[in-house]
Design an enzyme around this catalytic site. Sequence first.
Site, short mmCIF file in Angstrom:
data_model
loop_
_atom_site.label_atom_id
_atom_site.label_comp_id
_atom_site.label_asym_id
_atom_site.label_seq_id
_atom_site.Cartn_x
_atom_site.Cartn_y
_atom_site.Cartn_z
N ASP A 9 -18.48 46.33 -53.96
CA ASP A 9 -17.78 47.14 -54.97
C ASP A 9 -18.07 48.64 -54.99
O ASP A 9 -19.23 49.04 -54.88
CB ASP A 9 -18.14 46.68 -56.40
CG ASP A 9 -18.16 45.19 -56.58
OD1 ASP A 9 -17.85 44.46 -55.64
OD2 ASP A 9 -18.51 44.76 -57.69
N GLU A 188 -14.69 40.00 -63.62
CA GLU A 188 -15.67 40.99 -63.16
C GLU A 188 -15.06 42.40 -63.23
O GLU A 188 -13.84 42.57 -63.27
CB GLU A 188 -16.09 40.70 -61.70
CG GLU A 188 -16.70 39.32 -61.51
CD GLU A 188 -17.15 39.04 -60.07
OE1 GLU A 188 -18.26 38.52 -59.91
OE2 GLU A 188 -16.41 39.34 -59.12
N TRP A 279 -13.83 37.96 -51.51
CA TRP A 279 -15.05 37.14 -51.48
C TRP A 279 -14.86 35.86 -50.69
O TRP A 279 -15.83 35.23 -50.29
CB TRP A 279 -15.53 36.83 -52.90
CG TRP A 279 -16.31 37.97 -53.50
CD1 TRP A 279 -16.00 38.70 -54.61
CD2 TRP A 279 -17.54 38.53 -53.00
NE1 TRP A 279 -16.95 39.67 -54.83
CE2 TRP A 279 -17.90 39.58 -53.86
CE3 TRP A 279 -18.35 38.26 -51.90
CZ2 TRP A 279 -19.05 40.36 -53.65
CZ3 TRP A 279 -19.50 39.03 -51.69
CH2 TRP A 279 -19.84 40.05 -52.56
C1 FRU Z 1 -17.95 41.90 -57.82
C2 FRU Z 1 -19.40 41.57 -58.08
C3 FRU Z 1 -19.82 42.14 -59.41
C4 FRU Z 1 -21.31 42.29 -59.24
C5 FRU Z 1 -21.42 42.70 -57.80
C6 FRU Z 1 -22.66 42.19 -57.12
O1 FRU Z 1 -17.61 41.88 -56.47
O2 FRU Z 1 -19.59 40.17 -58.02
O3 FRU Z 1 -19.46 41.33 -60.51
O4 FRU Z 1 -21.84 43.23 -60.10
O5 FRU Z 1 -20.27 42.18 -57.15
O6 FRU Z 1 -22.79 42.75 -55.84
#
Ligand code: FRU
Length: 453
Positions: A9, A188, A279
Amino acid sequence: TPATQWMNDPNGLVFFEGEYHLFYQFHPDGTTWGPMHWGHAVSTDLVNWEHLPIALFPDQHGYIFSGSAVVDWNDTTGFFSGIPGLVAIFTHAGTYPDSDRPRQRQSLAYSTDKGRTWTMYEGNPVLSDEHIVDFRDPKVFWHENSTRWVMSIAAGDRIRFYTSENLKEWSFASEFGAKEGSHDGVWECPDLIELPIKGESNRTKWVLIVSIGDHADMLEGSRTQYFIGDFDGTIFTNNSSPDTILWLDHGRDNYAGVTWSDSNALGKEKLFIGWMSNWKYANITPTDGWRSAMTIPRVLTLREEPEGLCLIQTPIPAMRTLRNQLHRLEHVAIQSTHNLLVDLQAELYEIELEIERGSATEFGLKIRTSEREETIIGYDAVNNALFIDRSNSGDTSFHNQFACKHSAPLMLNNEKIKLHIFVDQSSVEVFANDGKLVLTDQIFPDPSSTGLE
Ligand code: FRU
């Protein structure tokens, strides 16, 4: 892309003293997800980037998960002796004492030297809730009308809002999301922004961006939805019916995207960037020594369309500075028997294209072609849908759901479609009908697949 190793992210997007900061989820010791740090890059134009050293390292409270950054103009925190400085608000991901039960809490770090070095706040964490397992990704902005900070944060499959005078003490304001939109995965990386409506000088609406994690049953994997509504400083109200689902991008590879704080260079429009992966397969894409990229930065605004207000996404104007050699074709008839682009060979390019349907049932463009490979950007005039078909785009072997064709509804405009396309070594980004519909996809063609059709 990161210079090396793993990235996910975008984090801490903030504009300050002439620089756009891009922090990002970074694993410096591997090309797969691992102990999270905040990597760092800066740019003055969002096109040319300079890599900087890691900004935030894991500490006694845990890994550094996603979050945001703000300019504390009035030194509400007291960190800056009365002058403005940068504050990062992020999730500390650790475990409960003597246990491996995950614990996610919100913390602060601040910088007095334009983001070059950071100090962890000694009072960390500043916000926690023992009842919520997935409690992360705080995005903070200054709300003018109520003269206080507002945080949106993911809490399970809801978004919560908190308010604060000083970024250190937070009060619960409201919760949004039960039965609203898609709940296909955990929520998220929220972002609550106020956006202008094109052609209407005074009207604005609030947009809540929410990313949704991967779920084994969902072919699409992780993706991002948005809601359009109102925000009064405490409560966000969705203007659509609860079962309306609005997707920010109809491709497979635009996730966890958020907007820059304090960048009003363009007026009220906001600047957005997303993580160009999914993901479902992010950890196993065929790259070597580094893994994953960000999307092209995009301008976000709203536009009134026949079906209602729409989030509009266009590539930042500064992308034009990368243009060099131009090929132009005008007033040409397209026939399936003759490839108008037979003489072109290219790896990296931008295309502006307008096609009138004529008598075709399907039309479009093939990019990164060779005898064995092609990525199709097409319009299906029978079902009125724009699609990308990456079934034969190159290396698709690493995941059985990567090779796919996916489409999104799009009506012709006066029998025409307009496409603005960016092709890079391992990506294609398609902006249709002036930013109304976007498809962002990774592709992994052989370097020798440079044809167009
Ligand atoms: C989104 C996420 C967030 C988290 C981060 C961890 O892709 O899962 O929710 O903070 O990545 O790397």
